[in-house]
Scaffold this active site. Structure first.
Site, mmCIF file in Angstrom:
data_model
loop_
_atom_site.group_PDB
_atom_site.id
_atom_site.type_symbol
_atom_site.label_atom_id
_atom_site.label_comp_id
_atom_site.label_asym_id
_atom_site.label_seq_id
_atom_site.Cartn_x
_atom_site.Cartn_y
_atom_site.Cartn_z
ATOM 1 N N GLY A 83 0.817 -1.208 0.000
ATOM 2 C CA GLY A 83 0.000 0.000 0.000
ATOM 3 C C GLY A 83 0.853 1.261 0.000
ATOM 4 C CB ALA A 126 -6.046 -0.033 7.084
ATOM 5 C CE1 TYR A 127 -13.182 -3.168 2.521
ATOM 6 C CE2 TYR A 127 -13.737 -0.916 3.150
ATOM 7 C CZ TYR A 127 -13.960 -2.038 2.375
ATOM 8 O OH TYR A 127 -14.967 -2.028 1.437
ATOM 9 C CB THR A 128 -8.046 2.892 3.349
ATOM 10 O OG1 THR A 128 -7.734 2.365 2.058
ATOM 11 C CG2 THR A 128 -6.956 2.491 4.338
ATOM 12 C CB THR A 142 -8.032 7.509 10.494
ATOM 13 O OG1 THR A 142 -8.697 8.498 9.691
ATOM 14 C CG2 THR A 142 -9.080 6.770 11.302
ATOM 15 C CG ASP A 143 -8.508 12.713 9.710
ATOM 16 O OD1 ASP A 143 -8.358 11.599 9.169
ATOM 17 O OD2 ASP A 143 -8.909 13.713 9.075
ATOM 18 C CE1 TYR A 145 -10.297 3.523 7.486
ATOM 19 C CE2 TYR A 145 -10.828 5.817 7.963
ATOM 20 C CZ TYR A 145 -9.890 4.830 7.728
ATOM 21 O OH TYR A 145 -8.545 5.139 7.745
ATOM 22 C CE LYS A 186 -7.280 2.757 10.947
ATOM 23 N NZ LYS A 186 -6.242 1.796 10.488
ATOM 24 C CD1 TRP A 231 -8.012 14.163 5.424
ATOM 25 C CD2 TRP A 231 -7.660 16.041 4.264
ATOM 26 N NE1 TRP A 231 -9.009 15.053 5.754
ATOM 27 C CE2 TRP A 231 -8.814 16.216 5.059
ATOM 28 C CE3 TRP A 231 -7.235 17.093 3.473
ATOM 29 C CZ2 TRP A 231 -9.568 17.386 5.066
ATOM 30 C CZ3 TRP A 231 -7.973 18.266 3.478
ATOM 31 C CH2 TRP A 231 -9.132 18.404 4.258
#
Length: 313
Positions: free
Chosen positions: A10, A69-71, A110-111, A134, A138, A159
């Protein structure tokens, strides 16, 4: 030290391949279910605890960097089982293996664990309130890591983009070359993160052996091993897209090509409905990471320029 990187095909995994010093005392083992042409990659399904344990034992792993990760934020709303398996269940398995074997875990978060209702940058100790599935997976993974008892560093970022794979930068480069105009939301505020900068930071932490900054169960503060990392500055997705388009037009001229003339048009989130709700404000405060690790973080526009110079098209 032996460092296992999961999800190495990734964005972040590929940038780690770029920044890892060759011939250093640390050995990085890159693993994934996908094989990149010309890149040495161990096949490893991180959702399989037995396979993960086998690799950790055979490679004498000391640290795991979990880049898998599943993003797909919207996709997670429909594919909840898959998203939860990769983003939470598998991560809990990683944490338990690290605890049982005395390994250290570096987890990328993540934010989007935040609800975006603040008017100032989020600190590490601020309460999570994800608006989408999502973000929920997380946020739950963070809790599982902290309660597992392993030694951990959770890095919240936002981002992320790079020259590789699917990301906002590459999408905008394509759309602005194909269309006369493109609409981009202007009311979601945060900061783009160049995956190369994040990878460089992770390698710095490991190479300098700054492991006292890791957290573990029993710490007075559960956020002791959590750090925010994004590039400096503030932007909306519209700001990000506009700069991409402008820099791409400059590059077109430098390469003696007809410069793109696409117009980036600001719009509100209500005009661009998505399956998953996004926070309107997810700026991350980076005071802790800068003070703890004495790291200098570039402005997002500087890093965007650097990234675009690496893209060949």
């Amino acid at each position: 030290m032996n460092i296992l990187v999961t999800g190495a095909s990734g964005q972040l995994g590929r940038e780690l391949r770029e920044v890892v010093p060759h011939g250093g005392e640390d050995r990085y083992i890159f693993s994934d279910v996908l094989q990149l042409p010309g890149e040495e990659t161990i096949f490893l399904d991180m959702t399989d605890p037995a396979a993960l344990s086998l690799v950790c034992d055979s490679e004498q792993v000391d640290i795991i960097i979990n880049c898998a990760a599943y993003t797909n934020v919207d996709g997670a709303e429909d594919n909840r089982v898959e998203a939860n398996l990769l983003n939470r269940t598998a991560v809990l398995g990683l944490a338990r293996i690290c605890r049982d074997r005395g390994l250290r875990l570096i987890q990328i978060s993540t934010d989007y664990i935040f609800d975006g209702t603040r008017s100032e940058a989020y600190r590490e100790y601020d309460e999570a309130g994800p608006l989408n599935y999502y973000g929920m997976t997380k946020a739950n993974a963070e809790k599982d890591i902290i309660s597992s008892g392993c030694s951990f560093m959770i890095i919240r970022t936002s981002w992320m983009y790079s020259p590789f794979g699917k990301n906002f930068l590459r999408t905008m480069l394509r759309l602005t070359s194909e269309r006369p105009s493109v609409k981009v939301v202007c009311d979601q505020i945060g900061t783009p993160t160049y995956a190369h900068d994040l990878a460089s930071f992770i390698v710095k932490v490991i190479s300098e052996r700054q492991f006292s900054a890791f957290g573990k169960r029993g710490d007075p503060q559960s956020d002791s091993g959590i750090y925010n990392f994004s590039n400096e500055g503030v932007a909306s997705w519209y700001d990000f897209a506009s700069c991409i388009c402008d820099l791409a037009a400059q590059r077109d001229r430098q390469r003696n090509r007809m410069p793109r003339t696409c117009t980036v048009i600001p719009c509100h989130s209500s005009e661009f409905p998505t399956k998953a709700q996004r926070p309107l404000f997810s700026l991350l405060d980076k005071t802790k990471v800068k003070d703890t690790f004495s790291v200098s973080i570039p402005h997002w526009l500087t890093s965007l320029r650097d990234c675009m110079e690496r893209i060949v098209d």
